[in-house]
Design a protein around this motif. Structure first.
Motif, short mmCIF file in Angstrom:
data_model
loop_
_atom_site.label_atom_id
_atom_site.label_comp_id
_atom_site.label_asym_id
_atom_site.label_seq_id
_atom_site.Cartn_x
_atom_site.Cartn_y
_atom_site.Cartn_z
N THR A 42 0.80 -1.03 0.15
CA THR A 42 -0.14 0.06 -0.25
C THR A 42 0.57 1.64 0.00
OG1 THR A 42 -0.11 -0.29 2.41
CG2 THR A 42 -2.20 -0.74 1.14
N PRO A 43 0.00 2.26 -0.23
CA PRO A 43 1.36 3.65 -1.06
C PRO A 43 1.83 3.96 0.10
CG PRO A 43 -0.91 3.89 -1.56
CD PRO A 43 -0.93 2.44 -1.27
N VAL A 44 1.08 4.50 1.03
CA VAL A 44 1.36 5.25 2.20
C VAL A 44 2.53 4.56 3.54
CG1 VAL A 44 0.41 6.41 4.40
CG2 VAL A 44 -0.39 6.77 2.15
N CYS A 45 2.16 3.49 3.42
CA CYS A 45 3.05 2.22 4.17
C CYS A 45 4.22 2.24 3.59
CB CYS A 45 2.39 1.24 4.18
SG CYS A 45 1.07 1.05 5.08
N ARG A 122 -2.97 3.19 11.93
CA ARG A 122 -2.15 3.02 12.12
C ARG A 122 -1.11 3.03 13.77
NH1 ARG A 122 0.16 3.70 6.89
NH2 ARG A 122 -1.83 4.06 5.11
N GLN A 141 -5.98 5.00 8.63
CA GLN A 141 -5.25 4.62 7.20
C GLN A 141 -4.72 5.96 6.31
OE1 GLN A 141 -7.81 1.24 6.57
NE2 GLN A 141 -6.68 0.13 7.31
#
Ligand code: BEZ
Length: 211
Positions: A42-45, A122, A141
């Motif tokens: 996933t992008p943010v992670c 998170r 998230q």
């Protein structure tokens, strides 16, 4: 059971991207940051794990180990780590728990079903050498965390554990601190030979005592 500050961080055994661990043994006699991610790839992670990898030397200096948690398999984590290293130009030098059964997620209250039924929010936990929870923060998230802030809190905890001080708003390592109100002026004179500036009897500012 809801975890609270000062509680013992629950111990667990888990598979990680770097092999199996027993949490408390793995922490050893240092500090730990445990932080959850909704899902692999996933992008943010991806940006978060990359940033933590880049500032890991700062955590190392402070005797803090880093452990990620995500609800996918060790194989998935290994594939994702390759993407993180490629896109964030770094080496991920810490393990990620493979929590497909949500064992760690449930132990630490990382599942918030009204926000997302399947994946964790998170969370960040700072755990001290006595395995006590010293900080808990929960983010939605969609918002990547500010890990410089976590480093700042570690600096504050490590300083305030050692000296009778607290750290003021937006404090950073090396800046002036506050003498705790429970310490009398008489005792403060012995502990803070550099003296202090009293803006109010309860607001005494002194140079950081660790320099
Ligand atoms: C992310 O890590 O990019 C993400 C995960 C869940 C929801 C939204 C974003």
């Amino acid at each position: 059971m809801t975890l609270r500050l000062g509680d013992t961080a629950p111990d667990f055994e888990a598979e990680t991207s770097a092999g199996p661990i027993k949490f408390h043994d793995w922490i050893g006699d240092g500090w730990c940051i445990l932080f959850s991610h909704p899902k692999d790839f996933t992008p943010v992670c991806t940006t978060e794990l990359g940033y933590m990898a880049k500032i890991k030397p700062e955590f190392d200096k402070r005797n803090v180990k880093i452990l990620g948690v995500s609800v996918d398999s060790p194989e998935s984590h290994k594939g994702w780590v390759k993407d993180i290293e490629e896109t964030q130009s770094t080496k991920v030098g810490y393990p990620i728990v493979a929590d497909s059964q949500r064992k760690v997620a449930n132990l630490y209250g990382m599942m918030h079903p009204a926000h997302d039924e399947l994946y964790t929010v998170r969370t960040v936990f700072v755990i001290d050498p006595k395995k006590k929870v010293r900080l808990m923060i929960t983010y939605p998230q969609t918002c990547g965390r500010n890990f410089d802030e976590i480093l700042r809190v570690v600096d504050s905890l490590q300083l305030t554990d050692k000296f009778s001080v607290a750290t003021p708003v937006n404090w950073k390592k090396g800046e002036d601190v506050i003498i705790v109100p429970s310490l009398s002026d008489e005792d403060a004179k012995k502990k803070f030979p550099k003296g202090w500036k009293a803006l109010k009897p309860y607001l005494r500012i002194t140079p950081t005592p660790d320099r």
